[in-house]
Motif scaffolding. Sequence first.
Motif, PDB file in Angstrom:
ATOM      1  N   LEU A  81       3.607  11.287  -8.293  1.00 37.70           N
ATOM      2  CA  LEU A  81       2.876  11.784  -9.452  1.00 37.70           C
ATOM      3  C   LEU A  81       2.374  13.198  -9.211  1.00 37.70           C
ATOM      4  O   LEU A  81       2.504  14.088 -10.050  1.00 37.70           O
ATOM      5  CB  LEU A  81       1.680  10.880  -9.735  1.00 37.70           C
ATOM      6  CG  LEU A  81       1.972   9.723 -10.682  1.00 37.70           C
ATOM      7  CD1 LEU A  81       0.743   8.842 -10.800  1.00 37.70           C
ATOM      8  CD2 LEU A  81       2.361  10.259 -12.046  1.00 37.70           C
ATOM      9  N   LEU A  82       1.815  13.358  -8.007  1.00 41.35           N
ATOM     10  CA  LEU A  82       1.271  14.664  -7.645  1.00 41.35           C
ATOM     11  C   LEU A  82       2.346  15.742  -7.749  1.00 41.35           C
ATOM     12  O   LEU A  82       2.161  16.794  -8.356  1.00 41.35           O
ATOM     13  CB  LEU A  82       0.758  14.622  -6.208  1.00 41.35           C
ATOM     14  CG  LEU A  82      -0.749  14.602  -6.043  1.00 41.35           C
ATOM     15  CD1 LEU A  82      -1.108  14.528  -4.584  1.00 41.35           C
ATOM     16  CD2 LEU A  82      -1.367  15.823  -6.686  1.00 41.35           C
ATOM     17  N   THR A 131       3.522  16.276 -11.408  1.00 45.95           N
ATOM     18  CA  THR A 131       2.597  17.048 -12.220  1.00 45.95           C
ATOM     19  C   THR A 131       2.480  18.458 -11.687  1.00 45.95           C
ATOM     20  O   THR A 131       2.294  19.396 -12.437  1.00 45.95           O
ATOM     21  CB  THR A 131       1.214  16.397 -12.235  1.00 45.95           C
ATOM     22  OG1 THR A 131       0.875  16.103 -10.901  1.00 45.95           O
ATOM     23  CG2 THR A 131       1.239  15.150 -13.059  1.00 45.95           C
ATOM     24  N   ILE A 186       3.590   6.311  -4.996  1.00 47.52           N
ATOM     25  CA  ILE A 186       3.461   6.589  -6.434  1.00 47.52           C
ATOM     26  C   ILE A 186       2.554   7.789  -6.644  1.00 47.52           C
ATOM     27  O   ILE A 186       2.863   8.721  -7.386  1.00 47.52           O
ATOM     28  CB  ILE A 186       2.902   5.358  -7.178  1.00 47.52           C
ATOM     29  CG1 ILE A 186       3.973   4.265  -7.209  1.00 47.52           C
ATOM     30  CG2 ILE A 186       2.477   5.712  -8.588  1.00 47.52           C
ATOM     31  CD1 ILE A 186       3.500   2.934  -7.734  1.00 47.52           C
ATOM     32  N   ILE A 187       1.427   7.769  -5.928  1.00 52.13           N
ATOM     33  CA  ILE A 187       0.477   8.874  -6.063  1.00 52.13           C
ATOM     34  C   ILE A 187       1.150  10.190  -5.686  1.00 52.13           C
ATOM     35  O   ILE A 187       1.032  11.195  -6.399  1.00 52.13           O
ATOM     36  CB  ILE A 187      -0.767   8.621  -5.187  1.00 52.13           C
ATOM     37  CG1 ILE A 187      -1.573   7.459  -5.786  1.00 52.13           C
ATOM     38  CG2 ILE A 187      -1.627   9.856  -5.096  1.00 52.13           C
ATOM     39  CD1 ILE A 187      -2.791   7.086  -5.007  1.00 52.13           C
ATOM     40  N   GLN A 227       4.380  24.800 -16.897  1.00 53.76           N
ATOM     41  CA  GLN A 227       3.560  25.110 -18.061  1.00 53.76           C
ATOM     42  C   GLN A 227       2.854  26.439 -17.889  1.00 53.76           C
ATOM     43  O   GLN A 227       2.828  27.265 -18.781  1.00 53.76           O
ATOM     44  CB  GLN A 227       2.518  24.012 -18.271  1.00 53.76           C
ATOM     45  CG  GLN A 227       3.099  22.710 -18.755  1.00 53.76           C
ATOM     46  CD  GLN A 227       3.370  22.720 -20.233  1.00 53.76           C
ATOM     47  OE1 GLN A 227       3.306  23.758 -20.874  1.00 53.76           O
ATOM     48  NE2 GLN A 227       3.712  21.576 -20.781  1.00 53.76           N
ATOM     49  N   SER A 228       2.292  26.603 -16.687  1.00 53.20           N
ATOM     50  CA  SER A 228       1.466  27.793 -16.512  1.00 53.20           C
ATOM     51  C   SER A 228       2.343  29.042 -16.531  1.00 53.20           C
ATOM     52  O   SER A 228       1.947  30.082 -17.043  1.00 53.20           O
ATOM     53  CB  SER A 228       0.670  27.709 -15.210  1.00 53.20           C
ATOM     54  OG  SER A 228       1.529  27.935 -14.132  1.00 53.20           O
ATOM     55  N   THR A 240       5.409  20.196 -13.316  1.00 53.04           N
ATOM     56  CA  THR A 240       5.225  20.446 -14.745  1.00 53.04           C
ATOM     57  C   THR A 240       4.096  21.423 -14.967  1.00 53.04           C
ATOM     58  O   THR A 240       4.179  22.296 -15.822  1.00 53.04           O
ATOM     59  CB  THR A 240       4.920  19.150 -15.513  1.00 53.04           C
ATOM     60  OG1 THR A 240       4.023  18.387 -14.738  1.00 53.04           O
ATOM     61  CG2 THR A 240       6.182  18.380 -15.806  1.00 53.04           C
ATOM     62  N   ALA A 241       3.043  21.257 -14.161  1.00 56.44           N
ATOM     63  CA  ALA A 241       1.902  22.143 -14.353  1.00 56.44           C
ATOM     64  C   ALA A 241       2.305  23.587 -14.102  1.00 56.44           C
ATOM     65  O   ALA A 241       1.978  24.485 -14.868  1.00 56.44           O
ATOM     66  CB  ALA A 241       0.770  21.745 -13.413  1.00 56.44           C
ATOM     67  N   MET A 275       0.822  -1.208   0.000  1.00 55.82           N
ATOM     68  CA  MET A 275       0.000   0.000   0.000  1.00 55.82           C
ATOM     69  C   MET A 275       0.847   1.245   0.000  1.00 55.82           C
ATOM     70  O   MET A 275       0.590   2.219  -0.693  1.00 55.82           O
ATOM     71  CB  MET A 275      -0.891  -0.013   1.266  1.00 55.82           C
ATOM     72  CG  MET A 275      -1.938   1.066   1.230  1.00 55.82           C
ATOM     73  SD  MET A 275      -2.935   0.884  -0.264  1.00 55.82           S
ATOM     74  CE  MET A 275      -3.101   2.603  -0.706  1.00 55.82           C
ATOM     75  N   VAL A 312       1.758   2.266  -3.385  1.00 63.46           N
ATOM     76  CA  VAL A 312       0.728   2.988  -4.127  1.00 63.46           C
ATOM     77  C   VAL A 312       0.715   4.454  -3.711  1.00 63.46           C
ATOM     78  O   VAL A 312       0.715   5.367  -4.537  1.00 63.46           O
ATOM     79  CB  VAL A 312      -0.661   2.366  -3.869  1.00 63.46           C
ATOM     80  CG1 VAL A 312      -1.717   3.107  -4.641  1.00 63.46           C
ATOM     81  CG2 VAL A 312      -0.650   0.896  -4.240  1.00 63.46           C
ATOM     82  N   LEU A 313       0.728   4.624  -2.383  1.00 64.01           N
ATOM     83  CA  LEU A 313       0.686   5.993  -1.861  1.00 64.01           C
ATOM     84  C   LEU A 313       1.849   6.815  -2.391  1.00 64.01           C
ATOM     85  O   LEU A 313       1.688   7.944  -2.846  1.00 64.01           O
ATOM     86  CB  LEU A 313       0.763   5.940  -0.335  1.00 64.01           C
ATOM     87  CG  LEU A 313      -0.486   6.353   0.401  1.00 64.01           C
ATOM     88  CD1 LEU A 313      -0.197   6.440   1.886  1.00 64.01           C
ATOM     89  CD2 LEU A 313      -1.012   7.686  -0.125  1.00 64.01           C
TER      90      LEU A 313
END
Lengths: 474, 305, 285
Positions: free
Chosen positions: A11-12, A15, A7-8, A22-23, A18-19, A1, A4-5
């Motif tokens: 990812l958060l 992103t 990884i999340i 980008q902005s 990158t977000a 578990m 998974v956490l």
Amino acid sequence: MKKVLSIILVLLLLTGFTACGQSDKASGNTTPSQSTSSGTSPSDAGENQTNLVIWTRDRADAVFMQPAIDEYNKTNADGIYLDYQMYTDNYEQALDMAYATNSGPDLVAISGYTDIFVKYVHQGQYVCIDDYMTAEQKERYSGLLAEGSNAIDGKFYYLPMCGSTGRLFYNVDIFERCGISEPPKTISEMTAAAKKITDTLKGEGIYGFAMNLKSPASALGRSLDFMVQRSGGPKQGFDFSTGTYDFEFYAPFIEEFREIFTTDIAFPGCESLDIDPLRTQFADGKIGMYISWSHADPGVYANQFPTDENWNIAQLPILDGAQEASQSIQPYKGFMITKRCEAPELAWKACVDLFYSDDFVKGYHEAGLGCTIVDDLKSKVEVPEILIGKEEGLLGDKDKFWPATPHELNDQAVIVEGNDQYQTFMELIFGKGDIDKSLQDLTNRYNSAYQKGIDSNIGNKIQIPNFDPANPQG
Amino acid sequence: MISKNKIKQKGQIYLMLSPNLILFFTLSVYPIIWVIRFMFYQYGGPGTGEPIFIGLDNFRRIFTKDPIFWKSVINTLVYAGGKILLVLPLAFFAAMMLTKKNLKGVGAFRAILFMPTILSSAVMALVFYLLFNAYNGEINKYLMTLNIIDQPINWLSAKNAMKVIVITSVWGGIGNYMIYFIAGLQGISNEVYESADIEGANFTQKLFCITIPMLGPVLKMIMMIAIVTAFQDMSSIMVMTEGGPINSTMVMFLYAYQFFFPISPGSLVSTQFGYGASVSFVSACIVGIITIAFLRFSRKLDEIY
Amino acid sequence: MERFYMEKAFVTILKVLSWLLLISLFVFTLYPVIYTLLGSLKTNAELTLGKSILPEDPQWVNYIKAFKDANFFQYGLNSLIVSSATMAIAVLTSSLSGYVLARYKFAGKKLMLSTYQAMMFVTIGPVALYPIMNMLSKIGMEKSMLSLILVLTGGQITNVFLVMGFVQRLPRELDEAATIDGCSIFRVYGQIILPLTKPILGVVALFTFRNTWNDYITSLILTMSNRKLTTLTVAVVQLKYSVWAAAEWHIMLAGASLAIIPVLSVYIFTNKQFMSGLMEGAVKG
């Protein structure tokens, strides 16, 4: 578990970065110059380069457009870079959203049956090009001025390069096999020919007549509307001489179509048929005749759905015993400058130097992509290769500019309650309801909607007392 | 001390709720308030001039002058009813069959049933058109080879189109609901079944006495989702039939949608934000009434179990 | 004795029938998918003429064209970032809210629940994008990827309810004990609730990823003014249509077939989460 956490989380974070990146980039773009904001600008953008973003709905002519634009981008001396973006599906929706949020392109391509001109011109989304046009240009293009479709109050907003209208496409071999020597001239001949073909060749899966009735407005707007006009009737139900809507004229046409569609003469499944499946079936020799836009289908059979069938183009059938009047030209393929464009002069220059130039229009016409409507060019262009022997596919002297109906001038001025005209016709064609009664009801509903629009100052009363459908421009 | 902890706890609670609440209010509630304002106006949307106040005139039009809307209400009921009655039992059945632990390759089987939900509805609708069309559709061909029919059936006619739409939506929905059910079934521990086995309970007894009651809130939730989404489905209808032929597949929310955006490039329905907002409102009320009825009904069921 | 045999026969028949039904379900589901995959190898005319389900001469060029025209790599990467981020945020926000709603009492809970429930019935579809875009452009965020991600995440009503329903079924003792022990809510959430809710969070993750990946309208509108952000689905759907001339359906099918792969990968990953509950049970048993 935990995996998974984590990884999340990763990812958060990723992103998030990158977000933000980008902005940042994007908002950096917005501040200094609006015109370079969107699109894929070339990396070697020079200091004096002006990026102009063009939106279009057309993909079919991209093979012609894109090389011409690339060439122009390389060679023009004004530092103009045209960024040609195709939106195809949901084009109107994207534009709508762009205007509502004050974003969008510098130039908007307009093509065909659409309300993107009228809908937004009153709101001031487009730049009037009268000020940029020279006296000479004004003189030359005066014949193209069509109130409500490229001009408002006698002022130009774009120049249509081409025009299109409805034509009958028929399979010569099928006609011959059934002993029909020429395409039908009247609607009762049309029904008779369709019936004969279906009766003779149904066993082979060949039917006399087809229509892309999945979208009734799209199907009937390219057929019935023009047939009625050519027979001396109103335009989309609007009678200019009385200044009112009147659908009575449609009754005999509906009768004929009703016979075709309720007695198994027509190709099966027309009520859910789209134009493309229809074309493939025509290309496969399964359809005797159908009606479509004059400029579009020849190109389709040359490129997308190549066919060995021997087909040809004819004028639309008219009401039995009627005097041949004229049918309206749908102007298309023009470029409107939006109010967001920061360099409208340059945008206009690009239009004149590229899109509206004689070479370009000539090339477009001769590639069979559209039919030019500029008077002095008509004699200079050659018949496109794909229309040789099919000259009825070109615009002729019975194809004319018609004035705009109240609905075309501003659709908000005629808000009809209940089914609109095309939906009503569709129901009638498939045998639902009494024709005369329904048409009378339709007339009443349109007129009360029209009157309501006038009363609330959205629309104006339009009347041309001595209107002549054979010579609609007076 | 305790109260301090309590305050701390309250703070934590609101902190945990806040990300979702912020998104909910800005992205779900605010747009609806924005649209609801237009219910009392004649308004064609951005770019068509100022809204004109017309009071309840839009509702007059809905209730007296709009037979298509009421037809669309009936169509929606037929569609939603058909879809739910087919998709839920089938999905539940698939989930039951595919949670057996001794079944080899169960993952692959689930993946197969899940496949349809991946394909975009635009593509799916196109494929189903090619399968069902009257002139060379695959379905007619098979039926004719098997001698079930001797004349091609016009599947997409005004009479039959709704059936095809329901079939398409069932095809696209089984995978989804199967996954919901599987997730729900995972919560039931094996021990319960084992003790039932020892007591000699048969399959039906286990189903009605263990599985369904133990699914409890999840089952209720899945049914709610099924109802609400079935009533709001429109994307595949939009691509496949555009609500036609002759409005025979027009559903409420598609009907409302066309007043905001053209359904197809050839559509000439004028944008009417004001009227569209009113139609959406009435449609939402209808869905609301049905869902409340369902909740009442399911509460009764709770009492029985 | 006789009754026993009857029951046995009945069970066998039931078993056979249910396998038959399952197999027909597979055929029903797979056929259109196979049709799509095969169709993506046909020419446009072949596809619409419908002569045979098998392509005459496989047109692998459709895939090359879809790759090129849809700019597969660049837009695919965008889609991957947007979908993964949306998935992560959705799982996080919906599980936080779902857990709190299932376990705690607080002021305004009733109001919140009924608002969420009411909002489930109301849909205005893409129209909601007007006010959202306006709001975004006012704060200067209409061109950022973050906006796209947040808008696609949205209110999460269904997911919140799903998690809530799932948590409600978990035995209270599990987390209550920890709360009494003085663990903060966050720790209870992170160490007890999250692992226990894996099956449902897997569902939320999968569905969110899938929906985001397939989203067309919202992505189209929000990437409109910054085409660098265009997602793959937008690019693929744009292959489909040209209004005044023929649509290239075969290319669209090829694009759609390609776009299946990433979602299927996520499916396989999350599938483990639904399965895990079963495995744990099996070990215990």
